[in-house]
Design a protein around this motif. Structure first.
Motif, short mmCIF file in Angstrom:
data_model
loop_
_atom_site.label_atom_id
_atom_site.label_comp_id
_atom_site.label_asym_id
_atom_site.label_seq_id
_atom_site.Cartn_x
_atom_site.Cartn_y
_atom_site.Cartn_z
N GLU A 25 0.83 -1.21 0.00
CA GLU A 25 0.00 0.00 0.00
C GLU A 25 0.86 1.25 0.00
N LYS A 26 1.92 1.21 0.79
CA LYS A 26 2.80 2.38 0.87
C LYS A 26 3.42 2.64 -0.51
N GLY A 27 3.82 1.56 -1.15
CA GLY A 27 4.40 1.68 -2.49
C GLY A 27 3.40 2.30 -3.46
N TYR A 28 2.18 1.80 -3.40
CA TYR A 28 1.14 2.34 -4.28
C TYR A 28 0.96 3.84 -4.03
N GLU A 29 0.93 4.18 -2.74
CA GLU A 29 0.77 5.62 -2.41
C GLU A 29 1.89 6.45 -3.01
N ASP A 30 3.06 5.86 -3.09
CA ASP A 30 4.21 6.59 -3.62
C ASP A 30 4.35 6.47 -5.14
N GLY A 31 3.33 5.93 -5.76
CA GLY A 31 3.34 5.86 -7.23
C GLY A 31 4.14 4.69 -7.79
N LEU A 32 4.33 3.66 -6.96
CA LEU A 32 5.10 2.51 -7.45
C LEU A 32 4.17 1.32 -7.66
N PHE A 33 4.60 0.41 -8.53
CA PHE A 33 3.91 -0.86 -8.70
C PHE A 33 4.89 -2.00 -8.45
N ILE A 34 4.34 -3.14 -8.09
CA ILE A 34 5.21 -4.31 -7.88
C ILE A 34 5.73 -4.76 -9.25
N SER A 35 7.06 -4.90 -9.36
CA SER A 35 7.61 -5.40 -10.62
C SER A 35 8.06 -6.86 -10.49
N SER A 36 8.60 -7.25 -9.34
CA SER A 36 9.00 -8.66 -9.13
C SER A 36 8.70 -9.06 -7.70
N VAL A 37 8.45 -10.34 -7.53
CA VAL A 37 8.32 -10.88 -6.17
C VAL A 37 9.13 -12.17 -6.09
N ALA A 38 9.55 -12.50 -4.89
CA ALA A 38 10.32 -13.74 -4.69
C ALA A 38 10.04 -14.20 -3.27
N CYS A 39 10.52 -15.38 -2.96
CA CYS A 39 10.30 -15.89 -1.62
C CYS A 39 11.49 -16.71 -1.18
N CYS A 40 11.95 -16.45 0.02
CA CYS A 40 13.02 -17.27 0.59
C CYS A 40 12.39 -17.95 1.79
N THR A 41 12.38 -19.25 1.76
CA THR A 41 11.60 -20.06 2.71
C THR A 41 10.17 -19.52 2.70
N ASN A 42 9.69 -18.96 3.80
CA ASN A 42 8.31 -18.47 3.73
C ASN A 42 8.22 -16.97 3.92
N LEU A 43 9.29 -16.30 3.63
CA LEU A 43 9.30 -14.84 3.75
C LEU A 43 9.43 -14.22 2.36
N TRP A 44 8.69 -13.16 2.15
CA TRP A 44 8.60 -12.61 0.79
C TRP A 44 9.60 -11.51 0.54
N ALA A 45 9.96 -11.38 -0.72
CA ALA A 45 10.76 -10.23 -1.16
C ALA A 45 9.92 -9.53 -2.22
N LEU A 46 10.00 -8.24 -2.20
CA LEU A 46 9.10 -7.43 -3.01
C LEU A 46 9.92 -6.35 -3.70
N ILE A 47 9.80 -6.23 -5.00
CA ILE A 47 10.47 -5.13 -5.71
C ILE A 47 9.36 -4.26 -6.28
N MET A 48 9.41 -2.99 -5.97
CA MET A 48 8.40 -2.07 -6.50
C MET A 48 9.13 -0.96 -7.22
N ASP A 49 8.62 -0.58 -8.37
CA ASP A 49 9.29 0.52 -9.04
C ASP A 49 8.34 1.38 -9.87
N ALA A 50 8.92 2.47 -10.32
CA ALA A 50 8.12 3.46 -11.03
C ALA A 50 8.17 3.23 -12.54
N GLY A 51 8.87 2.21 -12.97
CA GLY A 51 9.06 2.04 -14.41
C GLY A 51 8.33 0.86 -14.99
N THR A 52 7.26 0.41 -14.34
CA THR A 52 6.58 -0.79 -14.85
C THR A 52 5.69 -0.48 -16.05
#
Ligand SMILES: Nc1ncnc2c1ncn2[C@@H]1O[C@H](COP(=O)(O)OP(=O)(O)OP(=O)(O)O)[C@@H](O)[C@H]1O
Length: 699
Positions: free
Chosen positions: A491-518
């Motif tokens: 939500e914070k990313g969205y508020e800042d004008g970003l969108f999720i570009s990639s996601v990943a997971c290590c064991t059961n914890l997520w990694a999130l990449i958000m950027d303005a160039g999607t």
């Protein structure tokens, strides 16, 4: 348990207001589909494909033009990482030869089959009593010498000749056999080039008789498998070293003529006929899987490729590259020879005994996980050195045959005349190389830096991150994110004008990449306990969202991100227990390209889209980070566009973009921890995370 549903939506105005949303009906509904707008579901394959009449809003320019350079970095609270060992994955292959037969009862037994012609199995048509082909004399067919997956070999005696007339071997292949779909067996062509050269039997005549293609060749003696089998399943180190020396020289000769054999194994090495002056001479037969490593017309090495669903050869002795469907080259014959030698010496290879549908995968995995030290414990050191050398060879690398031969010098007696196997061919090769180089051995290489070991026997899991050069833009990452904290970051990313570009997971914890160039205009996501949650995806498809990123956790949950403003026209995905290369290949032919991948434990999910903006795509799949393959692809203009990895394997999809970016720079990193500091360094060079995953590499 109902799927855990957390859906959020973010919409921005279409930055391309001139585009009429009703203008552009693009996709033709798939024929398998029922009602309009409903996905076609393939019941057997958990494959969902959706075709919709809709129009595409391409928002890319709107957001890409953002020149903002300040980057927000939010690093999630560090939390303990757990080590999860995922179960094994399966790889199904096109099995071409007898790879199903490899188990504790040896496949080699078939070549010891000496039944008379008349007793042949009922399934194959009876062999004629007498044959005459291609201007040959008339031969009477005598006892059976052996049988392979393609042909049957019999003794032939010349009709009317005296008792002392030399016998010949006749290889029969029925016109309906696998190898004769398009006329005479392919093997004939190879014998035309190689027949009679060092270590290859001479072919005297060939032609068709009735329903059989018949090749008349030198009569040889027992195979190395027969010898091993008769000698209580052992062979002396000296005998095996002599075999190594001579076999390397035979392969050198074959390779020098532009061919790789493709099926090196004890059953295909034959000694000369007992009682003749060739009885200690080694021959290599069965050229049915031989391929050219050197293009005949250009004289150049053939192109590298990997087609993970293609397997040619014999599972027990195949090189790891052959298992993975890579184009055969000289290194593969030497790797198979190394396994042949260890089998003869130790009587067993560590990967014998696997059975079942995913046997090829398990054998390959075991080969990768067996270090040369383990494979050769109790064997003289030269055998380990030979394996270490061959498994490190590159696709195009010319093996140093003379060096390989000289490795075994210390094991064989100094007098070649009293060796158990004739090593004349090898002596000649060493002599020629010595003449050329002014020395007989290849010791100069001993000062070389030790090569990185590729078969470590110890798996490692790491973050694999891929960076692309882009115009400056805002990018943000989060990692070690627990399920409950995902929404607030997004939500914070969205508020800042970003969108999720990639996601990943290590064991059961997520990694999130958000950027303005999607280039996206709207986005929804769902964290679900399903891998993948079909109903939700279909619902979003109906609303014109397309899957733009996916990730799966080891506990089987998934994070699916769907966006508007992608360039996709149609999308389809598949969830599979093994890497579904066959399906990918099929979809490529329909104009789809892989646009997202994820794994959950040992399962794979692949998303393919039409209109992905690529002109070609390839896959690199390996039990370690396939650096050679990736570099080769990079050299040919491909760039990594999707990554995913299980605990066992890493997969990279590389594509050629329809529109070349101004700067094609791409870099990859493998790190044990999330590459937070590295990302910042990359940003300072205008390199941005394009894809990220966590899984199998080699440390
Ligand atoms: N020239 C020969 N002299 C004596 N025996 C031979 C000769 N050629 C082949 N054999 C025997 O016949 C067997 C089968 O021959 P070959 O391997 O050429 O057949 P194939 O059907 O192509 O086998 P594969 O299934 O391995 O491809 C060999 O393992 C060997 O025992």
């Amino acid at each position: 348990m109902p799927p855990q549903l957390r859906t959020r939506r973010k919409t921005t105005q279409n930055p391309n207001p001139n585009q009429n949303p009703n203008q552009n009906p693009i996709t033709k509904p798939e024929t398998a589909r029922g009602r309009r707008g409903r996905p076609a579901r393939n019941r057997n394959h958990n494959t969902i494909a959706l075709a919709r009449d809709h129009e595409i809003i391409d928002n890319r320019l709107g957001l890409n033009n953002n020149n903002e350079t300040n980057r927000v970095v939010v690093v999630e609270d560090e939390e303990e990482e757990e080590e999860h060992h995922a179960p094994q994955v399966r790889v199904s292959r096109d099995i071409k030869k007898q790879d199903i037969m490899d188990d504790d009862c040896d496949s080699g037994g078939r070549s010891a089959d000496k039944a008379p012609a008349a007793d042949d199995e009922g399934t194959t048509p009876p062999i004629p009593e007498k044959v005459q082909v291609g201007g040959s004399p008339l031969y009477r067919i005598d006892r059976k010498l052996g049988k392979g997956g393609f042909g049957q070999v019999y003794v032939g005696r010349r009709v009317g000749a005296g008792a002392g007339a030399p016998e010949v071997a006749l290889k029969f292949e029925h016109k309906s056999s696998k190898g004769c779909n398009y006329g005479p067996p392919y093997e004939w062509q190879v014998y035309n080039v190689l027949g009679g050269s060092h270590g290859v039997p001479r072919v005297h005549y060939k032609g068709r008789h009735g329903d059989f293609y018949i090749m008349v060749m030198d009569m040889l003696g027992p195979s190395l498998w027969d010898v091993w089998n008769n000698k209580t399943h052992t062979m002396s180190a000296e005998m095996v070293a002599c075999i190594a020396i001579e076999a390397i020289s035979i392969l050198e000769k074959m390779h020098s003529r532009g061919y790789v054999h493709g099926d090196v194994k004890p059953e295909n090495f034959l000694l000369g006929s007992p009682g003749t002056h060739d009885e200690k001479k080694l021959f290599l037969v069965d050229l049915g899987l031989a391929t050219r490593w050197r293009d005949n017309s250009t004289g150049l090495h053939v192109e590298y490729d990997q087609r993970p669903d293609v397997f040619r050869g014999t599972v027990r002795y195949a090189s790891v590259h052959a298992h993975l469907g890579r184009t055969g080259s000289r290194r593969d014959d030497l790797e198979s020879l190394a396994y042949t030698l260890i089998f003869l010496l130790r009587g067993r290879l560590p990967w014998q005994g696997f059975q079942g549908e995913n046997k090829g995968f398990l054998v390959c995995k075991k080969k990768m996980a067996t270090s040369p030290e383990n494979m050769c414990c109790l064997c003289p050191a030269p055998f380990r050195k030979f394996i270490e050398y061959v498994v490190n060879l590159k696709f195009e690398e010319e093996p140093n045959y003379a060096k390989c031969i000289s490795l075994f010098d210390g094991i064989v007696g100094p007098n070649p005349d009293i060796r158990p196997i004739n090593t004349d061919g090898a002596q000649k090769l060493i002599y020629q190389v010595g003449q050329k180089r002014g020395r007989l051995t290849m010791e100069e290489d001993d000062d070389e830096q030790p090569k990185k070991k590729v078969r470590i026997g110890m798996p490692a899991t790491q973050w694999i991150s891929v960076y692309n050069a882009r115009r400056p833009m805002k990018q943000r990452y989060h990692y070690n994110v627990a399920d409950l904290r995902l929404p607030q970051h997004i939500e914070k990313g969205y508020e800042d004008g970003l969108f999720i570009s990639s996601v990943a997971c290590c064991t059961n914890l997520w990694a999130l990449i958000m950027d303005a160039g999607t280039g996206f205009s709207a986005q929804v996501y769902e964290l679900s306990s399903y891998f993948l949650h079909k109903e939700w995806i279909m619902e979003q498809w109906e609303k014109n969202y397309y899957i733009s990123a996916i990730a799966g956790s080891t506990n089987g949950s998934s994070l699916v991100v769907m966006s508007k403003g992608t360039q996709y026209l149609q999308q389809s995905y598949k969830v599979s227990d093994s890497f579904p290369f066959k399906w990918i290949n099929k979809k490529w032919k329909e104009g789809f390209y892989v646009t997202a991948m994820a794994t959950a434990g040992s399962r794979w999910a692949i998303v393919m889209s039409r209109g992905a903006g690529f002109t070609d795509q390839v896959v690199e799949l390996d039990f370690l980070y396939p650096s050679e393959g990736i570099h080769r692809r990079w050299d040919n203009g491909y760039r990594i566009t999707s990554t995913a990895a299980t605990y066992d394997q890493a997969a990279f999809v590389l594509s050629i973009p329809r529109r070349k970016p101004a700067d094609e720079t791409q870099e990859t990193l493998r790190t044990s921890d999330f590459p937070s500091t590295h990302v910042k360094e990359k940003w300072s060079k205008n390199l941005y995370i394009a894809s990220i995953c966590y899984g199998r590499t080699v440390s």
